[in-house]
Design an enzyme around this catalytic site. Structure first.
Site, mmCIF file in Angstrom:
data_model
loop_
_atom_site.group_PDB
_atom_site.id
_atom_site.type_symbol
_atom_site.label_atom_id
_atom_site.label_comp_id
_atom_site.label_asym_id
_atom_site.label_seq_id
_atom_site.Cartn_x
_atom_site.Cartn_y
_atom_site.Cartn_z
ATOM 1 N N LYS A 177 0.843 -1.199 0.000
ATOM 2 C CA LYS A 177 0.000 0.000 0.000
ATOM 3 C C LYS A 177 0.876 1.247 0.000
ATOM 4 O O LYS A 177 1.489 1.601 0.998
ATOM 5 C CB LYS A 177 -0.906 0.043 1.239
ATOM 6 C CG LYS A 177 -1.969 1.111 1.082
ATOM 7 C CD LYS A 177 -2.538 1.596 2.400
ATOM 8 C CE LYS A 177 -2.042 2.939 2.832
ATOM 9 N NZ LYS A 177 -2.099 4.041 1.886
ATOM 10 N N GLU A 252 9.668 1.875 10.558
ATOM 11 C CA GLU A 252 10.628 2.957 10.294
ATOM 12 C C GLU A 252 9.848 4.249 10.412
ATOM 13 O O GLU A 252 8.944 4.501 9.611
ATOM 14 C CB GLU A 252 11.217 2.837 8.879
ATOM 15 C CG GLU A 252 11.988 1.555 8.626
ATOM 16 C CD GLU A 252 13.238 1.431 9.474
ATOM 17 O OE1 GLU A 252 13.708 2.450 10.009
ATOM 18 O OE2 GLU A 252 13.735 0.309 9.626
ATOM 19 N N CYS A 286 13.433 11.542 6.137
ATOM 20 C CA CYS A 286 13.479 11.212 7.571
ATOM 21 C C CYS A 286 14.879 11.411 8.137
ATOM 22 O O CYS A 286 15.040 11.595 9.333
ATOM 23 C CB CYS A 286 13.015 9.776 7.770
ATOM 24 S SG CYS A 286 13.944 8.615 6.751
HETATM 25 P P1 NAD Z 1 1.936 8.452 7.576
HETATM 26 O O1 NAD Z 1 2.203 7.704 8.824
HETATM 27 O O2 NAD Z 1 0.846 9.452 7.588
HETATM 28 O O3 NAD Z 1 1.585 7.443 6.384
HETATM 29 C C1 NAD Z 1 2.468 6.424 5.983
HETATM 30 C C2 NAD Z 1 1.670 5.327 5.302
HETATM 31 O O4 NAD Z 1 0.839 4.694 6.286
HETATM 32 C C3 NAD Z 1 0.720 5.814 4.211
HETATM 33 O O5 NAD Z 1 0.683 4.873 3.168
HETATM 34 C C4 NAD Z 1 -0.621 5.872 4.929
HETATM 35 O O6 NAD Z 1 -1.742 5.767 4.082
HETATM 36 C C5 NAD Z 1 -0.505 4.656 5.821
HETATM 37 N N1 NAD Z 1 -1.381 4.674 7.007
HETATM 38 C C6 NAD Z 1 -1.921 5.747 7.619
HETATM 39 N N2 NAD Z 1 -2.663 5.340 8.684
HETATM 40 C C7 NAD Z 1 -2.573 3.990 8.725
HETATM 41 C C8 NAD Z 1 -3.104 2.994 9.596
HETATM 42 N N3 NAD Z 1 -3.857 3.322 10.627
HETATM 43 N N4 NAD Z 1 -2.800 1.707 9.354
HETATM 44 C C9 NAD Z 1 -1.996 1.357 8.335
HETATM 45 N N5 NAD Z 1 -1.473 2.257 7.455
HETATM 46 C C10 NAD Z 1 -1.754 3.557 7.659
HETATM 47 O O7 NAD Z 1 3.323 9.095 7.156
HETATM 48 P P2 NAD Z 1 3.584 10.078 5.939
HETATM 49 O O8 NAD Z 1 3.065 11.416 6.300
HETATM 50 O O9 NAD Z 1 3.144 9.420 4.679
HETATM 51 O O10 NAD Z 1 5.186 10.108 5.902
HETATM 52 C C11 NAD Z 1 5.973 10.992 6.634
HETATM 53 C C12 NAD Z 1 6.582 10.308 7.834
HETATM 54 O O11 NAD Z 1 7.334 9.176 7.408
HETATM 55 C C13 NAD Z 1 7.556 11.176 8.592
HETATM 56 O O12 NAD Z 1 7.316 11.044 9.968
HETATM 57 C C14 NAD Z 1 8.920 10.596 8.239
HETATM 58 O O13 NAD Z 1 9.928 10.778 9.199
HETATM 59 C C15 NAD Z 1 8.576 9.157 8.101
HETATM 60 N N6 NAD Z 1 9.581 8.439 7.318
HETATM 61 C C16 NAD Z 1 10.438 7.610 7.978
HETATM 62 C C17 NAD Z 1 11.436 6.938 7.289
HETATM 63 C C18 NAD Z 1 12.391 6.017 7.997
HETATM 64 O O14 NAD Z 1 13.073 5.256 7.324
HETATM 65 N N7 NAD Z 1 12.478 6.057 9.315
HETATM 66 C C19 NAD Z 1 11.538 7.097 5.899
HETATM 67 C C20 NAD Z 1 10.636 7.937 5.241
HETATM 68 C C21 NAD Z 1 9.663 8.609 5.978
#
Ligand code: NAD
Length: 485
Positions: A177, A252, A286
């Site tokens: 997803k 992550e 990130c």
């Molecule tokens: P997000 O948590 O809003 O969404 C990430 C994914 O999870 C999306 O596909 C979203 O649709 C899905 N999602 C949302 N709610 C969910 C649920 N309840 N159950 C299952 N899936 C769900 O994050 P974002 O805004 O898309 O991304 C930004 C964040 O990602 C930042 O905090 C960034 O630091 C983090 N990030 C971390 C890394 C790492 O390697 N640590 C890498 C890239 C981004």
């Protein structure tokens, strides 16, 4: 207008409810495509397709699985221009960045696991505790079953393939997803998967929101493992939702990374890299170093040079050569960044440069652009320095001693990465051990070797991706002990 479809059991299908979400081009602020607003019925179809495909895929010889991954890697490179353009339009990031980072890395992810899979092996021991009985202990790695891969919007194809590749390599079937904000390259990947002839059901890609696709996916009883990259908030809710089922979980999550620059640093290298580590991808990585700690002996000089270089960054149409800073991913995200600037001011921050929305003209007049921003005068404890902003905003903090900076760097709930700039070889090796983060770079930043473990500690992560860590995560390890009589 492109209407994105789900990819289930080797077929392109509309969502069960025939409902779509608007997909916005952030550099123009206008709708340019539609994304399926899938629901639990779509998730069910995808999981059943993956379950059906599992038997045969898990029995497919390693060399053939490896060949499929290599074919995917090659096809991504063949389609580099199309994929890079799609990523840039979907996300707002510079096209030039997509060409050198996002898309090559997506290909490298498949190629890396195609190779690593061949060498992936267990341990073996000849056990001789008892004189009269020898035993051979050895470990095997078997696939788990159907696994879920969930990725964010900041590095869309890059982070999705970083999960899919090891999951497939290890013999699992996948329901993936991507973020609903940046679905386009995942859709194009499903076309590539179809062209390459990956057997139906081995990889399924479902589009939609976290609440209506993510939740039913991670909680589905047939999903054996969840690999998630995204915010700490979502990671926590997934962790809670699956805890009772003992699913394998790899998380992550967010970061508030320290970039520590000592008096004895190579000034030019530290400066050049700090521009990248603060603002690459509009600061939406990130790993970006959003808290810049500068030792007092060079604070003023480094600050002036950093402000000067930051002001030179070209904000503009992401499709144009020469654009350094594209658009932020969404209007909501732009508003979030604006609200953090207001917060920083209210906390006593002094805006050294940037701090405002950038209003472009022409076709980008409604785009979500924001000026790269540097702020000083804030305490390390304030919200601006403790919460993840995830945009082109970095703060400058002066320090005197090593002890002082270690304490400040570690004083956060996050622990993803850190950078240290020094020419003292002892410090270069000793200091990283004292930093609470999963990755520490010394005199460099974001230099990635895919064999190394990748991930965070504290509220930044659970488990590690990369190399054999990822293959182990997507495997069930079994120890076999054969007594030799
Ligand atoms: P997000 O948590 O809003 O969404 C990430 C994914 O999870 C999306 O596909 C979203 O649709 C899905 N999602 C949302 N709610 C969910 C649920 N309840 N159950 C299952 N899936 C769900 O994050 P974002 O805004 O898309 O991304 C930004 C964040 O990602 C930042 O905090 C960034 O630091 C983090 N990030 C971390 C890394 C790492 O390697 N640590 C890498 C890239 C981004």
């Amino acid at each position: 207008m492109v209407i994105i479809q789900n990819y289930i059991n080797g077929e392109f299908v509309n969502p069960h409810g025939q409902i779509f979400i608007d997909n916005i081009n952030p550099a123009k602020g206008e709708i340019y495509s539609l994304v399926p607003d899938s629901e639990h019925q779509d998730v069910e179809m995808a999981v059943q397709a993956a379950q059906k495909a599992f038997g045969s895929w898990s029995q497919t010889p390693i060399s053939i699985r490896s060949d499929y991954l290599r074919k995917l890697a090659n096809k991504i490179i063949e389609n580099l221009d199309q994929l890079a353009l799609a990523e840039s339009i979907d996300n707002g990031k510079p096209l030039s960045l997509c060409k050198i980072l996002d898309i090559p890395r997506a290909s490298a992810n498949f190629k890396f696991f195609a190779d690593t899979l061949i060498d992936f092996h267990g341990q073996s021991y000849m056990t001789d505790h008892n004189q009269n009985q020898l035993a051979l202990n050895y470990t095997t790695y078997g696939p788990l079953g159907v696994v879920a891969c969930i990725s964010p919007w900041n590095l869309p194809l890059y982070s999705l393939t970083w999960k899919i590749a090891p999951a497939l390599a290890a013999g699992n079937t996948v329901v993936a997803k991507p973020s609903e904000l940046t679905p386009m390259t995942a859709f194009l990947l499903s076309k590539i998967v179809s062209e390459v002839g990956l057997p139906p059901g081995v990889l399924n890609i479902i589009h939609g929101k976290g609440s209506s696709v993510g939740t039913p996916l991670v909680t589905h009883s047939q999903i054996k493992a969840v690999s998630f990259t995204g915010s700490t908030l979502t990671g926590r809710s997934i962790s809670t939702a699956v805890a009772a089922d003992f699913k394998k979980l790899s998380l992550e999550m967010g970061g508030k990374n320290a970039n520590i620059i000592f008096n004895d640093a190579n000034f030019e290298q530290a400066l050049k890299t700090t521009i990248r580590s603060s603002f690459l991808n509009q600061g939406q990585i990130c790993l970006c170093g959003s808290r810049i700690f500068i030792q007092s002996g060079i604070y003023q000089k480094f600050k002036s040079a950093l402000v000067e270089e930051t002001k030179k960054l070209q904000i503009g149409n992401p499709l144009l050569e020469g654009t350094d800073q594209g658009a932020l991913v969404s209007k909501d995200h732009l508003n979030k960044i604006i609200s953090y600037i207001e917060l920083a001011k209210s906390e006593g921050g002094n805006i050294l440069c940037g701090g405002r929305q950038e209003n472009l003209t022409g076709e980008n007049i409604n785009g979500y652009f924001f000026q790269p921003t540097l702020i000083e005068g804030l305490s390390n404890q304030c919200r601006t320095n403790q919460e993840e902003i995830f945009g082109p905003v970095a703060t400058l903090i002066s320090f005197d001693t090593e002890e002082e900076v270690i304490e400040m760097a570690n004083a956060t709930k996050y622990g993803l990465s850190a950078s240290i700039w020094t020419s003292d070889v002892n410090r270069a090796h000793k200091l990283p051990k004292k930093i609470d983060s999963g990755i520490v770079w010394v005199n460099t930043w974001m230099l990635r070797d895919l064999r190394t473990p990748f991930g965070g500690i504290k509220e930044s992560g659970l488990g590690r991706e990369g190399g054999v860590e990822a293959l182990s995560f997507f495997s069930e390890v079994k120890n076999i002990c054969v007594g030799l009589v």
